[in-house]
Design an enzyme around this catalytic site. Sequence first.
Site, PDB file in Angstrom:
ATOM      1  N   GLU A 199      -9.690  16.250  22.140  1.00  0.00           N
ATOM      2  CA  GLU A 199      -8.435  16.965  21.882  1.00  0.00           C
ATOM      3  C   GLU A 199      -8.184  17.067  20.376  1.00  0.00           C
ATOM      4  OE1 GLU A 199      -3.747  15.860  22.148  1.00  0.00           O
ATOM      5  OE2 GLU A 199      -5.081  15.010  23.668  1.00  0.00           O
ATOM      6  N   ASP A 219      -8.138  20.709  18.513  1.00  0.00           N
ATOM      7  CA  ASP A 219      -6.970  21.182  17.771  1.00  0.00           C
ATOM      8  C   ASP A 219      -7.398  21.864  16.474  1.00  0.00           C
ATOM      9  OD1 ASP A 219      -3.979  21.099  17.122  1.00  0.00           O
ATOM     10  OD2 ASP A 219      -4.811  19.974  15.444  1.00  0.00           O
ATOM     11  N   GLU A 279      -7.104  22.003  24.410  1.00  0.00           N
ATOM     12  CA  GLU A 279      -7.693  21.582  23.138  1.00  0.00           C
ATOM     13  C   GLU A 279      -8.932  20.719  23.361  1.00  0.00           C
ATOM     14  OE1 GLU A 279      -3.732  21.601  20.270  1.00  0.00           O
ATOM     15  OE2 GLU A 279      -4.418  19.713  21.144  1.00  0.00           O
TER      16      GLU A 279
END
Length: 237
Positions: A48, A52, A124
């Site tokens: 994640e 991002d 993400e």
Amino acid sequence: MNNLINIKEVEAKLNFTFTQPKLLVTALTHPSYRNETATITEDSERLEFLGDAVLCLIVTEHLFLLFPSMDEGTLSTARAALINAVSCCQYTDALGLGEYLLIGKGERIQNERGKTSAYANLFEAILGAVYLDGGLAPARQITVPLLPSKKDILPLMLGNPKNRLQQLTQKHLRTLPVYQYEPWTSPQGASGYHIRVLVNHEVWGEGFALSKKEAEKLAAQQALDAHDYEDKNTMDL
């Protein structure tokens, strides 16, 4: 490999085949599921984190190429809207990936807010997994079709009236708007705010509302309307 996940189904939705399917499984594994499952040693958090950054790069590049005349501040406003949790949740929904999320029994999604957070993190993480497995190109191919059309991005770029007014005064007058607050009572007797926005000590607009935020917004919008500001950035449309 986790038998609860149909890898082929997820790959079909992504239109991407993993050479390292374990990355996909990890991306689909919520931290709560790892905490409740002794055989699981990895969860989606690190992917994640990576995803991002990948999403930010892809969206930045997309906006940069799509709107060659846009200034940095306006592009930043649009990017923030396209990479926030609500948007990422929508991307997960559009791909139909939410049902594949492995989440702990104690962390079941109870409301819309919980869904937004979990699905945003999932998107993400999957993007991070795709990037590690295949590089930037497939991550871009998954992301760009999910973004709004050029026409629909424009309202995101304009942002709220306060931001637009600030960008205007900074760019053309090299100063910032100043907001003055006074108590105000509505015709119904409710307490609220009367706000004036000043630029170079001159009143540009006023707003009356029950909330300070709404009164500021109305004052800023009146200031923009009164000064007949035509956003030159619309030339990119």
